[in-house]
Design a protein around this motif. Structure first.
Motif: not given
Lengths: 362, 402
Positions: A193-213
């Protein structure tokens, strides 16, 4: 000899960055509401042309990297808007670690893309959730297996994870943090998902999962030798510290302008010592923070160990930004608490400095 | 080109000064704290006869460096790291000298240099504060009246640092600020040179009290009484038009970073001592680890590190501007305000963190806490410096922001 005079070239960069900052300031509220960068921000970053100017000719650019120059520009850009400054600096996230720590092959293959005329976002995945996040002791691990590095872990606040072709994932290899270049679409690499932070809202940040990558061993940053991660972390801290100075300055200047025109008991608010002295303290701390940033940047540019300097600069500048933004909210009173005025946005953004690591690098 | 590389010359001078602090100052520091009003003559004579051969900046008229003020602050910091009271005993034209350097005529500057060419240690002092006014120096009441070929000075001056050394221990002089026209406010205030005819002989000038102080006890702080003290007309500093009050303010532009540097020296001494003691106890400071993972003591220390660095870099910047001959009123006040605050905070916190050891007179730490407290008071209090900064950044006059 000590000197605190930027070069003529750096003056040109500062002037250009100041112009962009004006543009950022006008678009920042809308972008924050929309949780997306303003449409003209990436192009504005290309206009500044600092990244190609940081990459040597043989890799497609036309210059050498300078942390000081980036620090000077970053302060001005963040004075306009922090999210916009991060957007402008986002291509660095992949490009600069490759430039500083990549193998010849990695540099030759990957850097040219960042010297084009169009904006190419970069991405680095350093942060992890949990209050015990420590960039020197990551929970995401890399294991060498059959000629591949296999990555496992969960990352958060990964800028442009969904949009970048390459994401530089930091993971613990035998306990030491190292970088791994993961191409978008690699099995086991999932942008969540796209991070929903209290600030830095216009800067796109995501959570990322690495599974046996699994990635080829040649995609480890710096190849078999690996990279100097502390250097990269220091450069990243200097970047955020420089931006913190910009946010602090924005908050202070806005507070001063407001306090000078707002009348209270027959005189300007700014004529009260209780406010004027605070302004003096912030102006002092902002100047000091800038000096700490420059010193750390100078150490990085001159091959010195900047671990302590960069750390202190980020701590100090981040603290100043937060308290200056908080003070701006207070000076503006009720207006400071509304979204019609920028102070609350600066407060939300400034709170991020102490927490964020690795979302910018210079 | 931005650079944080200190010059080789300053580094060498710093190294030498560090040796002086370790060998000639630290071992004596406790004794002179315990014996207020005694003077560290071994140290003074060493500086006069030996130290000045290397630290040429302490000998007026000697060529030193293309960045003399940068050199000065580094020496101030390092001597004060040894002991700030001993810094206040250095036989060189500090405060009074700065006033002459910034406002004096060529003739007056030459006379200053001559005084420092004798065999005996010599000092100068500045007399500005009075019993009813300190920060508000435009309110001073000491009078200067022209009578024939002299100025006649009357009044009482407080907190005159090094007055005893300037007039009794040596044939030095005072810079006395007095008003020629009490109705004219700060425009009437002018600086006058009051010269000792011989050590202990300055007609019309009496030292009526030596203050007993919280710290800085190796340095004399005197009350000076002027009773019909006559000085020749040419002793009006800056010549006939005597640049007056503005001259005093310009003096502060270099005096403030000087003192800010001294504060940084005291704070560094305390912080280094604190870290050494903690290291002996196995406490390691993990620089670079996110702050929310640090222990309380680690957080205190990295914060102290950053604050000290902030004060020092502001001081370096203000000094750089002096050497560049650029305006630095704001930066000087910033350096001084920051250093004053940081010196108190760091020394006081260090005492706390070391517990009973910190509070004990067995070490010098408690003394540094007492000594360091002066930095936020003299050469313009923290409040006055905030006022100076605020007026500049707000674009306000003295009337707009009082």
């Amino acid at each position: 000899m000590y000197s605190f005079e930027p070069t003529e070239d750096q003056q040109i960069v500062i002037t250009a960055a100041k112009k962009l900052a004006e543009k950022f300031r006008t678009g920042m509220r809308e972008a924050d509401d929309a949780r997306e960068p303003a449409a003209d921000w990436p192009a504005a970053g290309m206009e500044l042309c600092l990244l190609p100017a940081s990459i040597p000719e043989q890799y497609g650019g036309f210059g050498e990297p300078s942390t000081i120059t980036w620090a000077l520009a970053s302060e001005e850009l963040a004075f306009g808007d922090l999210a916009a400054a991060l957007v402008v600096a986002a291509p660095n996230l992949t490009a600069l670690p490759i430039l500083y720590g990549g193998t010849e092959e990695q540099k030759t293959e990957l850097l040219a893309a960042y010297c084009d005329e169009s904006y190419v976002p970069g991405s680095a995945a350093l942060m992890e959730t949990g209050i015990d996040f420590n960039p020197y002791a990551l929970k995401t691990v890399a294991v060498l297996k059959d000629g591949c590095y296999v990555l496992n872990g969960v990352k958060c606040n990964v800028p442009y994870a969904a949009e970048s072709e390459w994401v530089l994932v930091y993971a613990a290899l035998d306990g030491a943090t190292q970088g791994f270049l993961v191409k978008q679409g690699t099995p086991g690499f999932t942008v969540k998902e796209r991070e929903e932070n209290v600030g830095l809202c216009a800067f796109p940040m995501y959570s990322v999962e690495l599974k046996d990558c699994a990635i080829p061993a040649s995609q480890r940053l710096g190849g078999e030798q690996g990279c100097d991660f502390p250097f990269l972390l220091n450069a990243s801290r200097v970047a955020l510290a420089a931006m913190a100075v910009g946010v602090a300055r924005a908050s202070l200047e806005y507070s001063i302008d407001y306090a000078k025109q707002r009348k209270v008991f027959g005189e300007a608010l700014a004529q009260r010592q209780s406010l004027a002295f605070k302004f003096a303290e912030f102006a002092t701390d902002i100047d000091a923070a800038r000096m700490l940033v420059w010193q750390a940047a100078w150490e990085l540019d001159n091959g010195k160990d900047a671990t302590e300097s960069a750390y202190l600069a980020k701590n100090f500048a981040g603290d100043v930004a937060l308290s200056a933004a908080d003070r701006a909210v207070q000076v503006l009173g009720g207006y400071g608490y509304t979204r019609d005025f920028p102070a609350e946005l600066w407060l939300r953004n400034a709170r991020g400095f102490a927490i964020m690591e690795g979302i910018a690098i210079i | 080109m931005i650079s944080f590389e200190n010059s080789q010359y300053i580094k060498e001078q710093q190294k030498y000064t560090e040796q002086v602090s370790l060998e000639k100052i630290r071992p004596q520091a406790r004794f002179f704290d315990d014996h207020e009003h005694e003077e560290p003559w071994d140290f003074i004579n060493f500086i006069w006869n030996e130290g000045r051969k290397t630290l040429k900046i302490l000998a007026p008229g000697e060529e030193t460096s293309e960045e003399p003020f940068m050199l000065q602050i580094h020496i101030n910091e390092m001597i004060s790291w040894g002991d700030i009271g001993f810094y206040m005993c250095l036989p060189y034209p500090s405060l009074g000298g700065a006033a002459i350097a910034s406002t004096g005529t060529e003739g007056q500057k030459n006379r200053l240099v001559e005084r420092f060419k004798g065999d005996k240690p010599t000092w100068t002092a500045m007399a500005l504060t009075e019993s009813h006014c300190g920060s508000d120096s435009s309110a001073i009441r000491a009078r200067a009246v022209q009578d024939g070929d002299s100025w006649v000075l009357n009044g009482e001056k407080l907190f005159v640092t090094m007055a005893r050394k300037s007039l009794i221990d040596s044939q030095g002089f005072l810079v006395v600020w007095a008003t020629t026209d009490p109705s004219a406010g700060h425009r009437g205030i002018k600086p006058f040179l009051v010269e000792a005819d011989a050590p202990g002989v300055t007609p019309g000038v009496k030292i009526t009290k030596l203050e007993d102080k919280l710290g800085l006890r190796s340095s004399d702080t005197a009350v000076v009484l002027l009773e019909d003290c006559r000085v020749p007309l040419e002793n009006l500093l800056g010549g006939a038009d005597g640049k007056g009050f503005k001259g005093a303010m310009k003096t502060f532009d270099s005096a403030r970073p000087s003192i800010a540097a001294c504060g940084c020296g005291v704070a560094r001494a305390a912080l280094e001592f604190l870290k050494d003691e903690l290291a002996k106890d196995g406490v390691k400071i993990r620089y670079g680890v996110p702050r929310n993972l640090l222990t309380s003591i680690e957080r205190d220390i990295v914060d102290m590190d950053a604050q000290l660095r902030a004060a020092w870099l502001l001081t370096v910047k203000a000094a750089w501007l002096v050497d560049q001959d650029k305006p630095n009123t704001k930066e000087s006040s910033m350096a001084k305000a920051k250093s004053g605050e940081v010196t108190s905070k760091i020394t006081q916190k260090a005492v706390e963190l070391l517990g009973a050891l910190g509070y004990s007179k067995k070490t010098l730490l408690e003394k540094w806490m007492r000594d360091g407290r002066i930095v936020d008071i003299f050469e313009g209090t923290g409040e006055i410096n905030r006022l100076v900064i605020a007026r500049i950044i707000l674009g306000y006059s003295g009337k707009d922001l009082r």
